[in-house]
Write an enzyme that holds these catalytic residues in place. Structure first.
Site, PDB file in Angstrom:
ATOM      1  N   CYS A 174      -2.296  -7.433   8.130  1.00 49.41           N
ATOM      2  CA  CYS A 174      -2.468  -6.783   6.826  1.00 49.41           C
ATOM      3  C   CYS A 174      -3.865  -6.185   6.771  1.00 49.41           C
ATOM      4  O   CYS A 174      -4.857  -6.869   7.025  1.00 49.41           O
ATOM      5  CB  CYS A 174      -2.269  -7.787   5.691  1.00 49.41           C
TER       6      CYS A 174
ATOM      7  N   CYS B 287      -7.190  -2.221 -16.236  1.00 52.05           N
ATOM      8  CA  CYS B 287      -6.519  -1.906 -14.971  1.00 52.05           C
ATOM      9  C   CYS B 287      -5.214  -1.165 -15.249  1.00 52.05           C
ATOM     10  O   CYS B 287      -4.431  -0.933 -14.335  1.00 52.05           O
ATOM     11  CB  CYS B 287      -6.263  -3.179 -14.167  1.00 52.05           C
TER      12      CYS B 287
ATOM     13  N   CYS C 147       0.851  -1.209   0.000  1.00 49.11           N
ATOM     14  CA  CYS C 147       0.000   0.000   0.000  1.00 49.11           C
ATOM     15  C   CYS C 147       0.874   1.243   0.000  1.00 49.11           C
ATOM     16  O   CYS C 147       1.069   1.862   1.034  1.00 49.11           O
ATOM     17  CB  CYS C 147      -0.885   0.040   1.229  1.00 49.11           C
TER      18      CYS C 147
ATOM     19  N   ASP D  17     -11.773  -6.602 -21.566  1.00 43.48           N
ATOM     20  CA  ASP D  17     -11.166  -6.357 -20.243  1.00 43.48           C
ATOM     21  C   ASP D  17      -9.833  -7.108 -20.170  1.00 43.48           C
ATOM     22  O   ASP D  17      -9.695  -8.096 -19.444  1.00 43.48           O
ATOM     23  CB  ASP D  17     -12.150  -6.855 -19.165  1.00 43.48           C
TER      24      ASP D  17
END
Ligand SMILES: C[S@@+](CC[C@H](N)C(=O)[O-])C[C@H]1O[C@@H](n2cnc3c(N)ncnc32)[C@H](O)[C@@H]1O
EC number: 2.1.1.190
Length: 468
Positions: free
Chosen positions: A176, A425, A84, A398
């Site tokens: 996490c 993405c 992250c 996609d």
């Protein structure tokens, strides 16, 4: 890199903005300097790690000023674990930067005429939003600078995530924030059990060790799949591990394992053994059930996947009489999601097991107007295939991060469907493909969707309409 440049320290660099892949940029001596782990507004000293004629890359070694947009990261592993990278930036700003990335990619790479990019659809959950995590066992735990400097002996076995760019170093994860439900408990209990019973953690350099990898998948309906990959085939030890998980976590609905003696961790070509429960889990959306097998792709943020699919369906604007192609269909989730609004939906996907699930999903949901085929898109989508099926009115595509193969783009240009809904993405490869498609298509709508809070990743849906 020249010696002169290496380890050079650029002082008092003002970080101006976020560029691609979450890196931030500043300018020094007329060159762009890319820096990780900083935020626009920070003023830092940067040690240069890579230098080219037009740009430099480096790491921040001293902060003189902190950006007012910084917040305190909530995870103790932040900065070490690569998961992250944007925890230090508040969520509203993360969304702004993500939308900006889409604008930048389409204006810089795409260089096509685009409408105003719509405001990004943010994720209601910014923690515990993932339904899948993949942990690695290793006998080579990453030690922090403080641990090394302390001179003490530390446990070197670890279960966690890869350190970015270091294939053999694993950061041991205590907690996490990406996956809720039983995820943290299963990982920690399994690691403790392995340590207490002296089971071997995988040694990737020498390719030996019993425990290799742990995958945990969860659904919004409360089901969970746990897959343990073993790097050895000692059946007694395998039974010991699997029995432990079965007894400790009776709520696991699919408890599976794989013996993987290959060099890599991919297991598409390996047998998955069902130790207890079912060999799949089920996700639900608008009353439709989606069966997910151990080898199948499923969007990793289930709630946002629903938002993404709603945008896709709205962009497709189906009336009920259309032939729809759903390219890179995975387990046929989008295909099945739009099937009630179409005459027929044809899904194509590389992974055979996913196509088995896609067909099952249609059956389970009583959808009789879908067809699914397995194979490489560039080989499948050819003249023969089109001749054997009806031509599409609408194409939903996609693809994976790499985008579409040139042959696929050329086929789309040849097919001339009225609409193409392009879900991606990776806006960079999407912009590249859209630029090629712009020969015959105009870009009508662009909708970014945030599937991955705390990271720089952004999902993007583009509606392309055939030019008249
Ligand atoms: C981003 S996922 C999309 C999955 C699906 N649309 C969904 O929402 O669940 C991309 C899919 O493309 C498949 N894929 C990757 N390369 C492919 C190829 N060359 N030909 C066909 N499918 C491919 C992957 O297996 C994966 O299921």
């Amino acid at each position: 890199m020249s010696r002169k440049m290496k380890n050079k320290v650029v002082e008092n660099l003002t970080i101006e903005r976020i560029a691609t892949e979450g890196k931030c940029v500043g300018h020094h001596d007329g060159k762009v300097v890319f820096v990780q782990g900083v935020a626009p507004g920070d003023v830092v000293d940067v040690r240069i790690t890579r230098g080219k004629s037009s740009f430099m890359e480096g790491e921040a070694i001293k902060f003189h000023e902190y950006s007012k947009d910084r917040i305190d990261p909530f995870c103790s592993h932040f900065g070490t674990c690569g998961g992250c990278k944007w925890q230090h930036i508040n969520y509203d700003l993360q969304k702004t930067y993500k939308r900006q990335q889409v604008v930048d990619q389409f204006t810089r790479i795409g260089k096509v005429e685009i409408p105003e990019v719509l405001p990004i659809l943010g994720s209601a959950d910014t923690q515990y939003y993932r339904n899948k995590l993949d942990f690695t066992f290793s006998n080579n735990r990453w030690l922090t600078r403080e641990e090394i400097d302390s001179g003490a002996d530390f446990e070197r076995n670890a279960l966690g995530f890869h350190i970015p760019k270091m294939f053999d170093k694993i950061v041991d994860i205590e907690h996490c924030y990406l996956q809720g439900n039983i995820s943290n408990d299963v990982r920690n209990e399994l690691r403790d059990f392995a340590l207490n019973n002296s089971l071997s953690f995988y040694d990737i350099r020498n390719q030996v060790g019993l425990l290799r990898n742990l995958i945990i998948r969860t659904t919004s309906t409360g089901e969970s799949m746990v897959i343990v990959q073993f790097g050895g085939d000692n059946q007694e030890e395998i039974e010991m591990v699997m029995n432990f998980l079965h007894e400790k976590f009776p709520q696991i609905t699919a408890l599976l394992y794989i013996i993987n003696l290959k060099k890599n961790e991919t297991f598409n070509d390996l047998e998955v053994v069902t130790f207890a429960g079912k060999d799949y889990i089920e996700e639900e959306m608008e009353g439709l059930k989606f069966r997910i097998g151990p080898k199948s792709f499923y969007q990793t943020n289930s709630d946002q996947a629903y938002e993404l699919y709603k945008v896709t369906r709205e962009f497709a604007g189906l009336k009920g009489d259309e032939i729809v192609y759903d390219l890179y269909t995975g387990t046929g989730t989008i295909a099945n999601f739009v099937a009630k609004q179409a005459k027929q939906v044809i899904g194509i996907e590389y992974v055979e097991a996913a196509i088995v699930d896609a067909k099952l999903n249609s059956k389970v949901n009583g959808l009789g107007n879908t067809l699914f085929y397995a194979g490489d898109m560039k080989d499948m989508l050819n003249d023969e295939f089109i001749a054997a099926h009806a031509k599409p009115d609408v194409i939903i595509t996609d693809p994976p991060r790499a985008g579409m193969h040139d042959d696929v783009v050329n086929m789309l240009l040849k097919l001339e469907a009225q609409k193409i809904v392009y879900v991606s993405c990776n806006p960079a490869t999407q912009a590249r493909d859209v630029a090629l498609l712009s020969e015959k298509y105009s870009v009508d709508k662009i909708q970014p969707v945030d599937m991955f809070p705390q990271t720089y990743h952004v999902e993007n849906v583009v509606l392309l309409t055939l030019k008249s």
